[in-house]
Design a protein around this motif. Structure first.
Motif, PDB file in Angstrom:
ATOM      1  N   GLY A  66       0.814  -1.209   0.030  1.00 36.84           N
ATOM      2  CA  GLY A  66       0.009   0.057  -0.061  1.00 36.84           C
ATOM      3  C   GLY A  66       0.791   1.323  -0.112  1.00 36.84           C
ATOM      4  O   GLY A  66       0.384   2.271   0.915  1.00 36.84           O
ATOM      5  N   VAL A  67       1.843   1.474  -0.618  1.00 35.07           N
ATOM      6  CA  VAL A  67       2.711   2.532  -0.772  1.00 35.07           C
ATOM      7  C   VAL A  67       2.175   3.707  -1.661  1.00 35.07           C
ATOM      8  O   VAL A  67       1.707   3.066  -2.759  1.00 35.07           O
ATOM      9  CB  VAL A  67       4.338   2.051  -1.320  1.00 35.07           C
ATOM     10  N   SER A  68       2.113   4.821  -1.319  1.00 34.36           N
ATOM     11  CA  SER A  68       1.553   5.865  -2.135  1.00 34.36           C
ATOM     12  C   SER A  68       2.647   7.140  -2.041  1.00 34.36           C
ATOM     13  O   SER A  68       3.211   7.316  -1.024  1.00 34.36           O
ATOM     14  CB  SER A  68       0.341   6.457  -1.709  1.00 34.36           C
ATOM     15  N   PHE A  69       2.718   7.834  -3.207  1.00 34.00           N
ATOM     16  CA  PHE A  69       3.658   8.685  -3.049  1.00 34.00           C
ATOM     17  C   PHE A  69       3.356   9.955  -4.202  1.00 34.00           C
ATOM     18  O   PHE A  69       2.924   9.573  -5.324  1.00 34.00           O
ATOM     19  CB  PHE A  69       5.250   8.435  -3.801  1.00 34.00           C
ATOM     20  N   LYS A  70       3.406  11.156  -3.815  1.00 33.34           N
ATOM     21  CA  LYS A  70       3.309  12.260  -4.734  1.00 33.34           C
ATOM     22  C   LYS A  70       4.202  13.290  -4.717  1.00 33.34           C
ATOM     23  O   LYS A  70       4.774  13.640  -3.379  1.00 33.34           O
ATOM     24  CB  LYS A  70       1.668  12.752  -4.448  1.00 33.34           C
ATOM     25  N   TYR A  71       4.456  14.260  -5.572  1.00 37.85           N
ATOM     26  CA  TYR A  71       5.530  15.350  -5.623  1.00 37.85           C
ATOM     27  C   TYR A  71       4.642  16.380  -4.931  1.00 37.85           C
ATOM     28  O   TYR A  71       3.299  16.344  -4.976  1.00 37.85           O
ATOM     29  CB  TYR A  71       5.860  15.648  -6.851  1.00 37.85           C
ATOM     30  N   ALA A  72       5.357  17.308  -4.205  1.00 36.60           N
ATOM     31  CA  ALA A  72       5.111  18.412  -3.282  1.00 36.60           C
ATOM     32  C   ALA A  72       4.003  19.174  -4.404  1.00 36.60           C
ATOM     33  O   ALA A  72       3.044  19.872  -3.807  1.00 36.60           O
ATOM     34  CB  ALA A  72       6.146  19.130  -2.766  1.00 36.60           C
ATOM     35  N   GLN A  73       4.493  19.533  -5.559  1.00 39.80           N
ATOM     36  CA  GLN A  73       3.851  20.461  -6.155  1.00 39.80           C
ATOM     37  C   GLN A  73       2.529  19.944  -7.080  1.00 39.80           C
ATOM     38  O   GLN A  73       1.927  20.753  -7.833  1.00 39.80           O
ATOM     39  CB  GLN A  73       4.744  21.230  -7.161  1.00 39.80           C
ATOM     40  N   GLU A  74       2.633  18.711  -7.065  1.00 38.19           N
ATOM     41  CA  GLU A  74       1.290  17.978  -7.726  1.00 38.19           C
ATOM     42  C   GLU A  74       0.201  17.626  -6.726  1.00 38.19           C
ATOM     43  O   GLU A  74       0.352  17.285  -5.640  1.00 38.19           O
ATOM     44  CB  GLU A  74       1.819  16.426  -8.433  1.00 38.19           C
ATOM     45  N   LEU A 106       2.645   7.304  -7.356  1.00 36.21           N
ATOM     46  CA  LEU A 106       2.292   6.043  -7.151  1.00 36.21           C
ATOM     47  C   LEU A 106       1.180   6.046  -6.109  1.00 36.21           C
ATOM     48  O   LEU A 106       1.269   6.799  -4.965  1.00 36.21           O
ATOM     49  CB  LEU A 106       3.611   5.423  -6.429  1.00 36.21           C
ATOM     50  N   GLU A 107       0.247   5.042  -6.234  1.00 35.13           N
ATOM     51  CA  GLU A 107      -0.870   5.091  -5.281  1.00 35.13           C
ATOM     52  C   GLU A 107      -1.091   3.684  -5.036  1.00 35.13           C
ATOM     53  O   GLU A 107      -1.511   2.735  -5.896  1.00 35.13           O
ATOM     54  CB  GLU A 107      -1.943   5.710  -5.991  1.00 35.13           C
ATOM     55  N   ASP A 108      -1.080   3.371  -3.668  1.00 34.85           N
ATOM     56  CA  ASP A 108      -1.630   1.830  -3.434  1.00 34.85           C
ATOM     57  C   ASP A 108      -0.723   0.837  -3.959  1.00 34.85           C
ATOM     58  O   ASP A 108      -1.485  -0.070  -4.369  1.00 34.85           O
ATOM     59  CB  ASP A 108      -3.164   1.918  -3.338  1.00 34.85           C
ATOM     60  N   LEU A 109       0.572   0.842  -4.134  1.00 38.16           N
ATOM     61  CA  LEU A 109       1.301   0.162  -4.836  1.00 38.16           C
ATOM     62  C   LEU A 109       2.047  -1.079  -3.718  1.00 38.16           C
ATOM     63  O   LEU A 109       2.305  -0.580  -2.642  1.00 38.16           O
ATOM     64  CB  LEU A 109       2.543   0.766  -5.536  1.00 38.16           C
ATOM     65  N   SER A 110       1.830  -2.221  -4.180  1.00 44.72           N
ATOM     66  CA  SER A 110       2.274  -3.250  -3.360  1.00 44.72           C
ATOM     67  C   SER A 110       3.131  -4.156  -4.053  1.00 44.72           C
ATOM     68  O   SER A 110       2.605  -4.589  -5.480  1.00 44.72           O
ATOM     69  CB  SER A 110       1.183  -4.193  -2.800  1.00 44.72           C
ATOM     70  N   PHE A 111       4.294  -4.741  -3.836  1.00 45.52           N
ATOM     71  CA  PHE A 111       5.138  -5.542  -4.600  1.00 45.52           C
ATOM     72  C   PHE A 111       6.264  -6.065  -3.586  1.00 45.52           C
ATOM     73  O   PHE A 111       6.417  -5.595  -2.380  1.00 45.52           O
ATOM     74  CB  PHE A 111       5.793  -4.679  -5.733  1.00 45.52           C
ATOM     75  N   VAL A 112       6.642  -7.063  -4.016  1.00 44.83           N
ATOM     76  CA  VAL A 112       7.808  -7.917  -3.152  1.00 44.83           C
ATOM     77  C   VAL A 112       9.190  -7.854  -4.057  1.00 44.83           C
ATOM     78  O   VAL A 112       8.919  -8.276  -5.194  1.00 44.83           O
ATOM     79  CB  VAL A 112       7.082  -9.551  -2.833  1.00 44.83           C
ATOM     80  N   ILE A 113      10.259  -7.984  -3.419  1.00 46.37           N
ATOM     81  CA  ILE A 113      11.432  -8.229  -3.864  1.00 46.37           C
ATOM     82  C   ILE A 113      12.142  -9.415  -3.400  1.00 46.37           C
ATOM     83  O   ILE A 113      12.406  -9.335  -2.167  1.00 46.37           O
ATOM     84  CB  ILE A 113      12.399  -6.966  -3.672  1.00 46.37           C
ATOM     85  N   ARG A 114      12.217 -10.329  -4.041  1.00 44.86           N
ATOM     86  CA  ARG A 114      12.717 -11.623  -3.612  1.00 44.86           C
ATOM     87  C   ARG A 114      14.145 -11.634  -3.480  1.00 44.86           C
ATOM     88  O   ARG A 114      14.809 -11.025  -4.258  1.00 44.86           O
ATOM     89  CB  ARG A 114      12.213 -12.738  -4.297  1.00 44.86           C
ATOM     90  N   LYS A 115      14.878 -12.500  -2.576  1.00 42.54           N
ATOM     91  CA  LYS A 115      16.115 -12.569  -2.699  1.00 42.54           C
ATOM     92  C   LYS A 115      16.992 -13.328  -3.797  1.00 42.54           C
ATOM     93  O   LYS A 115      16.329 -14.024  -4.400  1.00 42.54           O
ATOM     94  CB  LYS A 115      16.498 -13.428  -1.293  1.00 42.54           C
TER      95      LYS A 115
END
Length: 202
Positions: free
Chosen positions: A180-188, A193-202
């Motif tokens: 559930g990662v979300s990100f926006k730039y200060a001026q926008e 990125l909105e409600d992003l979920s993912f896995v980085i495996r070894k």
């Protein structure tokens, strides 16, 4: 009467110092915004070019530069007004004392002139040191917002942080998971990125 004049002078100077503090706080906020904009523009240059956002970014940076310049000018103007305000209130105080003394003292001219001249000499000898003190006070008032911001930045009481433990990092064992990662730039207004979920495996 002298105490009343000193009080009025102090109130006038306090107003000038408050204006200096407000202007410098605005300058710090404008500089922070400008730094954030430039950093996000540099770090997101590919995204900016890919979505043809150069014009918007340029406009926002120029606006931030203008706000910073305006706040810097206001701070310099407020700091520079302290010394003239103090000198004018000192001269006005002296003129008022002379006027009141000439009407209220019934003694012979020679008796009160000696006392008044002594007072005037002391007053004018104190003008320069007191003006230097007031200029220093205005400088401190101007730097105070930056110091408060630094104190807030360094304070742990208003931030989440991990206390250092005794376990050492031995490497990635299984995976890194984002939920559930979300990100926006200060001026926008819109999220990059909105409600992003993912896995980085070894």
């Amino acid at each position: 009467m002298s105490l009343v004049l000193v009080f009025l002078s102090s109130l006038t100077l306090k107003g000038a110092m408050k204006r200096a503090e407000i202007a410098n706080r605005m300058g710090n906020e404008a500089m922070k915004k400008l730094n954030d904009l430039i950093l996000s523009a540099i770090s997101g240059m590919r995204v900016i070019k890919a979505f043809n956002r150069e014009g918007l970014v340029r406009k926002n940076v120029y606006k931030a530069i203008d706000r910073n310049a305006e706040a810097t000018y206001m701070g310099a103007k407020a700091n520079a007004s302290v010394l003239p305000v103090f000198e004018m209130t000192s001269i006005a105080s002296l003129a008022l004392i002379l006027i009141v003394a000439s009407f209220s003292l019934n003694a012979e001219m020679g008796q009160w002139v000696e006392v008044l001249l002594t007072f005037v000499v002391i007053l004018f000898r104190l003008i320069v040191p007191v003006a230097m003190i007031n200029q220093g006070r205005a400088s401190i008032a101007g730097v105070l917002p930056a110091m408060r911001g630094l104190d807030d930045f360094l304070s742990r009481s208003n931030k989440l942080y991990l206390i250092d433990g005794k376990k050492s990092y031995l490497g990635l064992k299984e995976k890194i998971e984002f939920q559930g990662v979300s990100f926006k730039y200060a001026q926008e207004d819109k999220y990059a990125l909105e409600d992003l979920s993912f896995v980085i495996r070894k």
